[in-house]
Design an enzyme around this catalytic site. Structure first.
Site, PDB file in Angstrom:
ATOM      1  N   ARG A 200       0.460   8.280   6.573  1.00 47.83           N
ATOM      2  CA  ARG A 200      -0.395   7.371   7.350  1.00 47.83           C
ATOM      3  C   ARG A 200      -1.867   7.725   7.156  1.00 47.83           C
ATOM      4  O   ARG A 200      -2.717   6.846   7.028  1.00 47.83           O
ATOM      5  CB  ARG A 200       0.006   7.435   8.826  1.00 47.83           C
TER       6      ARG A 200
ATOM      7  N   SER B  26       0.827  -1.198   0.000  1.00 52.32           N
ATOM      8  CA  SER B  26       0.000   0.000   0.000  1.00 52.32           C
ATOM      9  C   SER B  26       0.870   1.261   0.000  1.00 52.32           C
ATOM     10  O   SER B  26       0.616   2.215  -0.749  1.00 52.32           O
ATOM     11  CB  SER B  26      -0.930   0.007   1.211  1.00 52.32           C
TER      12      SER B  26
ATOM     13  N   HIS C 266      -2.806   6.672   3.668  1.00 51.99           N
ATOM     14  CA  HIS C 266      -2.880   5.215   3.670  1.00 51.99           C
ATOM     15  C   HIS C 266      -4.191   4.735   4.290  1.00 51.99           C
ATOM     16  O   HIS C 266      -4.852   3.835   3.769  1.00 51.99           O
ATOM     17  CB  HIS C 266      -1.682   4.644   4.439  1.00 51.99           C
TER      18      HIS C 266
END
Length: 197
Positions: free
Chosen positions: A35, A12, A38
């Protein structure tokens, strides 16, 4: 404790980095932005997220020193990598409902008051759901180490985040109405994953 990265997460991140180059960002800002992207699969956060590297560094230092983490709802708490960390979230307690009714405020705002009485200054606060929690926090003299202010919604979310940025408190926020428990937890997790480094 070394964190093991699952192959799906690694893939990812590879895809994310193929789609957008964030190497120009300072390291903590980059970690938080990556983050959040993601967790949401939303590349708009690259330009929508508002991070301050010094605030993130202060938050990371507080986490390393064992600062408690306060969340506005359990959905945020559930997404945080705890690793034995104290998480305070009194929103579901009867006392929050009672105080909310008595004071004429939301349960989330009442929970902020209760949480502050428990943790005092220097905590890390994470709001991913309730704009009223964020507004209540700004009304206290809470001296937070960091505020992750990413509540979501059409009523008060953008305004509460704008007020947070204007408040001078050390913070992570975004511009606009989107946000939510997953992205708020992701922003904090980015720092938690750096704790041992």
């Amino acid at each position: 404790m070394t964190r093991t990265v699952h192959p799906i997460e690694a893939e990812s991140y590879r895809i994310l980095r193929d789609r957008v180059d964030l190497s120009h960002l300072p390291p903590l800002t980059r970690a938080v932005t990556e983050r959040v992207v993601h967790a949401s699969a939303d590349l708009d956060y690259v330009t929508d997220l508002v991070c301050d590297e010094d605030a993130l560094a202060a938050g990371l230092a507080a986490l390393r020193a064992g600062a408690p983490v306060v969340t506005d709802v359990w959905m945020v708490a559930a997404g945080i990598t705890r690793a034995g960390r104290e998480i305070v979230c009194p929103v579901a307690e009867p006392a929050a409902a009672d105080l909310g009714r008595a004071a004429g405020i939301t349960r989330s705002a009442a929970a902020v008051r209760i949480a502050y009485d428990r943790v005092g200054p220097g905590a890390v606060w994470v709001a991913g759901c309730a704009p009223t929690a964020l507004v209540e926090l700004m009304g206290l003299d809470a001296a937070p180490a960091l505020v992750v202010g990413l509540p979501v919604g059409f009523v008060g979310a953008a305004e509460s985040k704008s007020a947070l940025r204007a408040s001078g408190l050390p913070a992570v926020s975004n511009v606009g109405e989107k946000g939510g428990s997953a992205v708020a937890a992701a922003a904090l997790n980015a720092l938690l994953y750096l704790e041992d480094k």
